[in-house]
Design an enzyme around this catalytic site. Sequence first.
Site, PDB file in Angstrom:
ATOM      1  N   LYS A   1      49.385  37.780  43.489  1.00 48.67           N
ATOM      2  CA  LYS A   1      48.855  37.368  42.191  1.00 48.67           C
ATOM      3  C   LYS A   1      47.549  38.115  41.966  1.00 48.67           C
ATOM      4  O   LYS A   1      46.543  37.847  42.616  1.00 48.67           O
ATOM      5  CB  LYS A   1      48.623  35.855  42.169  1.00 48.67           C
ATOM      6  CG  LYS A   1      48.074  35.320  40.855  1.00 48.67           C
ATOM      7  CD  LYS A   1      47.920  33.804  40.915  1.00 48.67           C
ATOM      8  CE  LYS A   1      47.377  33.240  39.614  1.00 48.67           C
ATOM      9  NZ  LYS A   1      47.225  31.760  39.682  1.00 48.67           N
TER      10      LYS A   1
ATOM     11  N   GLY B   1      50.287  36.333  32.878  1.00 47.36           N
ATOM     12  CA  GLY B   1      49.728  35.255  32.088  1.00 47.36           C
ATOM     13  C   GLY B   1      48.344  35.629  31.610  1.00 47.36           C
ATOM     14  O   GLY B   1      47.915  36.781  31.719  1.00 47.36           O
ATOM     15  N   LYS B   2      47.647  34.645  31.103  1.00 47.86           N
ATOM     16  CA  LYS B   2      46.318  34.877  30.547  1.00 47.86           C
ATOM     17  C   LYS B   2      45.336  35.337  31.609  1.00 47.86           C
ATOM     18  O   LYS B   2      44.452  36.150  31.343  1.00 47.86           O
ATOM     19  CB  LYS B   2      45.814  33.589  29.890  1.00 47.86           C
ATOM     20  CG  LYS B   2      44.457  33.717  29.215  1.00 47.86           C
ATOM     21  CD  LYS B   2      44.063  32.410  28.541  1.00 47.86           C
ATOM     22  CE  LYS B   2      42.696  32.530  27.866  1.00 47.86           C
ATOM     23  NZ  LYS B   2      42.298  31.247  27.222  1.00 47.86           N
ATOM     24  N   TYR B   3      45.503  34.832  32.831  1.00 44.41           N
ATOM     25  CA  TYR B   3      44.505  35.081  33.863  1.00 44.41           C
ATOM     26  C   TYR B   3      44.984  35.973  35.004  1.00 44.41           C
ATOM     27  O   TYR B   3      44.201  36.301  35.891  1.00 44.41           O
ATOM     28  CB  TYR B   3      44.022  33.750  34.455  1.00 44.41           C
ATOM     29  CG  TYR B   3      43.383  32.832  33.442  1.00 44.41           C
ATOM     30  CD1 TYR B   3      42.141  33.128  32.891  1.00 44.41           C
ATOM     31  CD2 TYR B   3      44.030  31.670  33.032  1.00 44.41           C
ATOM     32  CE1 TYR B   3      41.554  32.291  31.957  1.00 44.41           C
ATOM     33  CE2 TYR B   3      43.447  30.823  32.097  1.00 44.41           C
ATOM     34  CZ  TYR B   3      42.212  31.142  31.565  1.00 44.41           C
ATOM     35  OH  TYR B   3      41.642  30.308  30.639  1.00 44.41           O
TER      36      TYR B   3
ATOM     37  N   GLU C   1      48.360  38.791  36.724  1.00 43.49           N
ATOM     38  CA  GLU C   1      49.668  39.428  36.741  1.00 43.49           C
ATOM     39  C   GLU C   1      50.250  39.218  38.130  1.00 43.49           C
ATOM     40  O   GLU C   1      49.519  39.243  39.126  1.00 43.49           O
ATOM     41  CB  GLU C   1      49.562  40.914  36.405  1.00 43.49           C
ATOM     42  CG  GLU C   1      49.130  41.167  34.966  1.00 43.49           C
ATOM     43  CD  GLU C   1      49.177  42.647  34.606  1.00 43.49           C
ATOM     44  OE1 GLU C   1      48.721  43.460  35.434  1.00 43.49           O
ATOM     45  OE2 GLU C   1      49.661  42.974  33.519  1.00 43.49           O
TER      46      GLU C   1
ATOM     47  N   ASP D   1      48.628  21.890  34.667  1.00 42.24           N
ATOM     48  CA  ASP D   1      49.531  22.786  33.938  1.00 42.24           C
ATOM     49  C   ASP D   1      50.963  22.638  34.443  1.00 42.24           C
ATOM     50  O   ASP D   1      51.677  23.622  34.637  1.00 42.24           O
ATOM     51  CB  ASP D   1      49.075  24.240  34.069  1.00 42.24           C
ATOM     52  CG  ASP D   1      49.712  25.152  33.013  1.00 42.24           C
ATOM     53  OD1 ASP D   1      50.174  24.623  31.977  1.00 42.24           O
ATOM     54  OD2 ASP D   1      49.755  26.376  33.220  1.00 42.24           O
TER      55      ASP D   1
END
Length: 302
Positions: free
Chosen positions: A42, A22-24, A26, A215
Amino acid sequence: MLEIDYNTDTSPYELIQKIGCGKYSEVFCALNRNNACMCVCKILKPVRLRKIKREISILRNLCGGPNVVRLFDVLRDDSNDMGVGVAGNTSNANYTGNITSANATNSNNNTNNNNNTNSLPTTATTHFNGNSHDATMASRQQQSFHKVSTINSNSTAYSIGTGTPILVTEFVPNAVTLRALMLANEISNFDMRYYLYEVLRTLDFAHKRGIFHRDIKPHNIMINHDKKILRVIDWGLAEYYVHGEPLNCGVATRHYKAPELLVGYRHYDFSLDIWCTGCVLAGMLFKSDPFFEGNSNEEQLL
């Protein structure tokens, strides 16, 4: 401000397969050699230290809550010796339903590693068994957080940068995202009610502790459909609610954003999570996910 007590000993953890990004961050499935159990690593991309501390603090405060993914450890790889074998060919035609260890630490020893792959514990096997129905479902969940495939002879090594923070969290055996189940038309009316209830239990627990997720979407709800085990994952955008304090509107995923976010109203509250959950429910009921689909915030409001 929370002080992070990093564990710099990454040696027990063997990264197996990249399963999401994602944006922030892997995300990789991994094996903890100390207890032979699967976990999820993460790996955070360069972000503000405050954001890292916030996510760790929230996961710790929600520890033991219903359906909250558990945080096991917080690592920092100062030695840069933690690696992963990433499959070069993850074609569903070759999908076997098992995660296989790659033992890869750098790009120069792939040949040796390919000759020494070891099957992981049976708890690591996925929801699929290789028949035509399972193959169809597998192909539909290519974007699923927990899609995994066998490491093959085309594996390459992935190295983590020195000093990279790594969150070690719970691995849900045989789990797929709620979105994968929706696309495969695997959800009955009973399932809808049950899974919605479980998500609301999680949010109720978090909200009572002054935390909102910000989210909620089918991609962040992991489910073992056979055992009806659900986990709400990815608390990276979660925040503590302080009454009257303006909040960031750059959260949530557009198709699930509440109107407050779309118009830039910064004094929103816990109802934000309820709107997102309602969008998930609408997608399940009408078999259309996302239910509200716009190409911009303006279109999303129409």
